[in-house]
Design a protein around this motif. Structure first.
Motif, PDB file in Angstrom:
ATOM      1  N   GLY A 444       0.784  -1.258  -0.132  1.00 37.16           N
ATOM      2  CA  GLY A 444       0.118   0.137   0.011  1.00 37.16           C
ATOM      3  C   GLY A 444       0.848   1.006  -0.039  1.00 37.16           C
ATOM      4  O   GLY A 444       1.878   1.375   0.728  1.00 37.16           O
ATOM      5  N   SER A 445       0.436   2.192  -0.881  1.00 39.59           N
ATOM      6  CA  SER A 445       1.312   3.391  -1.112  1.00 39.59           C
ATOM      7  C   SER A 445       0.545   4.595  -0.958  1.00 39.59           C
ATOM      8  O   SER A 445      -0.794   4.508  -0.740  1.00 39.59           O
ATOM      9  CB  SER A 445       1.897   3.332  -2.260  1.00 39.59           C
ATOM     10  OG  SER A 445       2.589   2.145  -2.397  1.00 39.59           O
ATOM     11  N   PHE A 446       1.102   5.749  -1.155  1.00 38.31           N
ATOM     12  CA  PHE A 446       0.375   6.955  -1.243  1.00 38.31           C
ATOM     13  C   PHE A 446      -0.391   7.043  -2.873  1.00 38.31           C
ATOM     14  O   PHE A 446       0.375   7.198  -3.569  1.00 38.31           O
ATOM     15  CB  PHE A 446       1.274   8.222  -1.189  1.00 38.31           C
ATOM     16  CG  PHE A 446       0.739   9.582  -1.421  1.00 38.31           C
ATOM     17  CD1 PHE A 446      -0.078  10.059  -0.568  1.00 38.31           C
ATOM     18  CD2 PHE A 446       0.812  10.290  -2.332  1.00 38.31           C
ATOM     19  CE1 PHE A 446      -0.759  11.251  -0.506  1.00 38.31           C
ATOM     20  CE2 PHE A 446       0.177  11.470  -2.722  1.00 38.31           C
ATOM     21  CZ  PHE A 446      -0.352  12.019  -1.725  1.00 38.31           C
ATOM     22  N   GLY A 447      -1.542   6.643  -2.910  1.00 43.50           N
ATOM     23  CA  GLY A 447      -2.204   6.623  -4.324  1.00 43.50           C
ATOM     24  C   GLY A 447      -2.402   5.530  -4.594  1.00 43.50           C
ATOM     25  O   GLY A 447      -3.298   5.382  -5.743  1.00 43.50           O
ATOM     26  N   GLY A 448      -2.024   4.203  -4.215  1.00 48.38           N
ATOM     27  CA  GLY A 448      -2.436   3.154  -4.826  1.00 48.38           C
ATOM     28  C   GLY A 448      -1.848   1.843  -4.227  1.00 48.38           C
ATOM     29  O   GLY A 448      -1.307   1.914  -3.224  1.00 48.38           O
ATOM     30  N   VAL A 449      -2.144   0.688  -4.619  1.00 45.82           N
ATOM     31  CA  VAL A 449      -1.686  -0.571  -4.217  1.00 45.82           C
ATOM     32  C   VAL A 449      -1.014  -1.373  -5.255  1.00 45.82           C
ATOM     33  O   VAL A 449      -1.256  -1.447  -6.539  1.00 45.82           O
ATOM     34  CB  VAL A 449      -3.001  -1.786  -3.897  1.00 45.82           C
ATOM     35  CG1 VAL A 449      -2.356  -3.003  -3.132  1.00 45.82           C
ATOM     36  CG2 VAL A 449      -3.574  -0.849  -2.587  1.00 45.82           C
ATOM     37  N   THR A 450       0.238  -2.019  -4.923  1.00 48.07           N
ATOM     38  CA  THR A 450       0.983  -2.685  -5.867  1.00 48.07           C
ATOM     39  C   THR A 450       0.842  -4.135  -5.214  1.00 48.07           C
ATOM     40  O   THR A 450       1.181  -4.541  -4.291  1.00 48.07           O
ATOM     41  CB  THR A 450       2.392  -2.218  -5.748  1.00 48.07           C
ATOM     42  OG1 THR A 450       2.521  -1.001  -6.272  1.00 48.07           O
ATOM     43  CG2 THR A 450       3.443  -3.144  -6.848  1.00 48.07           C
ATOM     44  N   HIS A 451       0.541  -4.995  -6.407  1.00 43.97           N
ATOM     45  CA  HIS A 451       0.712  -6.534  -6.192  1.00 43.97           C
ATOM     46  C   HIS A 451       1.919  -7.123  -6.821  1.00 43.97           C
ATOM     47  O   HIS A 451       2.266  -6.917  -7.971  1.00 43.97           O
ATOM     48  CB  HIS A 451      -0.525  -7.334  -6.833  1.00 43.97           C
ATOM     49  CG  HIS A 451      -0.606  -8.635  -6.317  1.00 43.97           C
ATOM     50  ND1 HIS A 451      -1.552  -9.588  -7.245  1.00 43.97           N
ATOM     51  CD2 HIS A 451      -0.110  -9.605  -5.787  1.00 43.97           C
ATOM     52  CE1 HIS A 451      -1.520 -10.899  -6.596  1.00 43.97           C
ATOM     53  NE2 HIS A 451      -0.610 -10.656  -5.548  1.00 43.97           N
ATOM     54  N   LEU A 452       2.875  -7.264  -6.008  1.00 35.99           N
ATOM     55  CA  LEU A 452       4.262  -7.508  -6.294  1.00 35.99           C
ATOM     56  C   LEU A 452       4.742  -9.232  -6.388  1.00 35.99           C
ATOM     57  O   LEU A 452       4.294  -9.857  -5.368  1.00 35.99           O
ATOM     58  CB  LEU A 452       5.223  -6.944  -5.177  1.00 35.99           C
ATOM     59  CG  LEU A 452       6.536  -6.883  -5.432  1.00 35.99           C
ATOM     60  CD1 LEU A 452       6.853  -5.961  -6.688  1.00 35.99           C
ATOM     61  CD2 LEU A 452       7.314  -6.348  -4.206  1.00 35.99           C
TER      62      LEU A 452
END
Length: 458
Positions: A444-452
Motif C-alpha cells: 500500500g502506497s500513497f495513491g495505490g496498491v501494488t501486487h508484487l
C-alpha cells in the motif's frame, strides 16, 4: 535495483479521489510524476500520515456529536463538515436491475482491463493513503483514508464500505480480524466490526462502550485472550476479550501508569515472545509484562541522533508549525532546535520477530532494533531507502520488509535490498504491506496498491 526479470502487477483499487482506469507503463510513469509533483506542492506523505488533530488527512465525514476526552486535541471544523462527495470509482460491467447506476458504481463492481501477467498495471485512487492491508482466505481488504475496500482477485470484484454503509468515519487506519470478524480502526469513528457482510451491518465500539478515544490505530488479541486497542488517548485492555462486558475494559494512560506508558498516543501493538505486550507511542517504546511497565526513548537508544540524519530529512516542513499537538510534543521532548520532520521518540511502525526482537520505525530517526537490552539503529547511511519508516512487515517466511518515505526495502543478511517506482511501485511512500500465501506481496502506497510477484520470470 531493477526488476526486469520479475513480474509486478500493481492494482490500485478505485475508491476515492479521481476517476480510475487501467494505464500503460507510460501512463504509470506519468502518474508517478504527478504524485511527486503533488508532494512537492505540499501534499507530502508526512502531512497525509494519520495523526488526528490538525494533521489529519481528508478522511471523510466525522461524527460531530462524538464525545471526545477533555484533553483531546481539537478536530478541525473542515473535517467535521466535510462530505465524502469526492469518491469516484469505475462503473461495474453490469449493475443489478433497479440500482441507480451512479450510486451502484460507487459501491461495487469489477476492475476492468487488469492483466495479471502484465509487468505492472496501475489504477489510481487519488490523494489517499492505503494505510492497512489484510489478506483473508483469498480476499484482500484495503484500508484507506477514504474507506475500506473488499477486493476478490479471482473474480476481479470490489466492494466499498464507508460512512454510507455503516461506518462513522471514512478514514481507516487499521484492518484486521478479531473473533472471525473483519475489524477496523478508524479516524474518529472508533472500532468497527463487520457483523453481517450480506447486510453490510457493522457494530461500532466507541467511547460510550469504553474505548479510550475514537481514533483507533491498532487491535491485538494476545495469548491469554486479552484484547488490546491502541488509541490517541491511551491503550485499552479488555480482559478475557469480552468486548460487550463494560466491566472488563481497562484504560492505560501516562497518568494512571505513573509514566510507565511514555505517551498517550499509542500508535501500534505487538505481542512479545514471552507474552509481554509492546506498545509503540509518540514518546517511545513501552512494555507491559506481569502488571509492570517499562519504557525506552531516544535517550535510552531509540532512533538516530539528529546530527546523523539532518541532511537526509525527507520533509523540511516542521509539523509543529501547523499543529499545536506536535508543537507541544516537540517542546516536551526537547526538540525545539529541530526545524524539519524529526522525532526519534515517535514510533510510527513496529513489529516483533520470531526471536522476540522488537523493530521500531521512527519519524526521521531511521529503523531501530531492540533485543531487550541493546539498541541498534539503521539509517540511509546503512542502505535504508529513507529515514521516515512508515511500515514494518514480517512475511510468511519471517523476512523483514521496511516501508519508507522513499521506497520499500527487504532486509536480508544484514543488508537492505530496495525497490521503488522505477521497479514498478505505485509510489515511493510505503504505508502498508501484506503477504499472500502464493508468495506475492500487496504493498500500500500513497495513491495505490501494488501486487508484487517476485517469483515470476516475465
Amino acid at each position: 535495483m531493477q526488476l526486469n526479470s520479475k513480474v509486478i502487477a500493481a492494482i490500485a483499487l478505485a475508491i476515492c479521489g479521481i476517476a480510475v482506469g487501467a494505464c500503460s507503463k507510460q501512463d504509470a510513469e506519468t502518474t508517478a510524476q504527478d504524485t511527486q509533483a503533488g508532494q512537492a506542492q505540499g501534499t507530502s506523505p508526512a502531512q497525509m500520515m494519520a495523526g488526528g488533530g490538525e494533521q489529519l488527512p481528508a478522511a471523510g465525514k466525522i461524527d460531530p456529536n462524538a464525545t471526545m476526552p477533555s484533553n483531546h486535541p481539537p478536530i478541525p471544523q473542515a473535517l467535521v463538515q466535510q462530505e465524502s462527495s469526492q469518491q469516484a470509482v469505475p462503473a461495474p460491467a453490469v449493475a443489478p436491475a433497479g440500482a441507480p447506476p451512479q450510486e451502484q458504481a460507487q459501491r461495487e463492481g469489477k476492475l476492468q482491463h487488469v492483466d495479471p501477467q502484465a509487468k505492472f498495471t496501475h489504477f489510481r485512487v487519488g490523494n489517499r493513503n492505503v494505510k492497512s492491508i489484510l489478506l483473508d482466505q483469498g480476499v484482500v481488504w484495503i484500508g484507506t483514508s477514504g474507506g475500506v475496500v473488499r477486493y476478490v482477485p479471482q473474480k476481479d470484484e470490489y466492494k466499498i464500505f464507508d460512512n454510507k454503509s455503516g461506518l462513522i468515519s471514512n478514514g481507516v487506519f487499521y484492518v484486521g480480524k478479531l473473533d472471525n470478524k473483519i475489524t477496523l480502526g478508524t479516524y474518529g469513528g472508533g472500532m468497527a466490526q463487520l457483523e453481517d457482510y450480506a447486510a453490510g451491518k457493522w457494530k461500532i465500539y466507541n467511547i460510550p462502550e469504553g474505548l479510550a478515544d475514537a481514533f483507533v490505530y491498532g487491535v491485538l488479541r494476545v495469548a491469554n485472550d486479552d484484547i488490546w486497542i491502541a488509541t490517541w488517548s491511551g491503550a485499552n485492555r479488555i480482559r478475557g476479550g469480552n468486548l460487550d462486558d463494560p466491566s472488563k475494559w481497562d484504560t492505560f494512560t501516562v497518568e494512571n501508569t505513573n509514566n510507565g506508558l511514555p505517551n498517550d498516543w499509542v500508535y501500534g501493538l505487538a505481542e512479545g515472545k514471552n507474552g509481554e505486550v509492546w506498545l509503540a507511542t509518540e514518546g517511545g517504546l513501552a512494555r507491559f509484562k506481569d502488571g509492570k511497565w517499562q519504557n525506552w526513548n531516544h535517550e535510552k537508544g531509540l532512533g538516530a541522533p539528529y546530527e546523523k540524519v539532518k541532511k537526509d530529512l525527507a520533509f523540511k516542513t516542521d509539523p509543529a508549525q501547523f499543529s499545536s499537538h506536535h508543537a507541544k510534543q516537540k517542546q516536551e521532548m526537547g526538540l525545539q532546535g529541530v526545524t524539519g520532520a524529526y522525532n526519534p521518540n515517535y514510533i510510527i511502525s513496529m513489529v516483533v520477530d520470531k526471536d522476540g526482537v522488537v523493530w521500531c520505525g521512527t519519524w526521521g530517526g531511521g529503523l531501530s532494533r531492540f533485543d531487550g537490552s541493546k539498541w541498534k539503529t539503521y539509517t540511509k547511511s546503512d542502505g535504508l531507502p529513507g529515514n521516515q519508516v512508515f511500515m514494518l512487515h514480517i512475511d510468511l517466511k519471517g523476512k523483514l520488509w521496511v516501508g519508507t518515505d522513499d521506497g520499500l526495502a527487504e532486509f536480508k543478511n544484514g543488508k537492505f535490498i530496495s525497490y521503488n517506482q522505477e521497479d514498478g511501485l505505485f509510489s515511493n511512500a510505503i504505508f502498508s504491506m501484506a503477504s499472500d500465501p502464493d508468495g506475492s506481496y500487496w504493498v500500500g502506497s500513497f495513491g495505490g496498491v501494488t501486487h508484487l510477484r517476485l517469483d515470476k520470470k516475465k
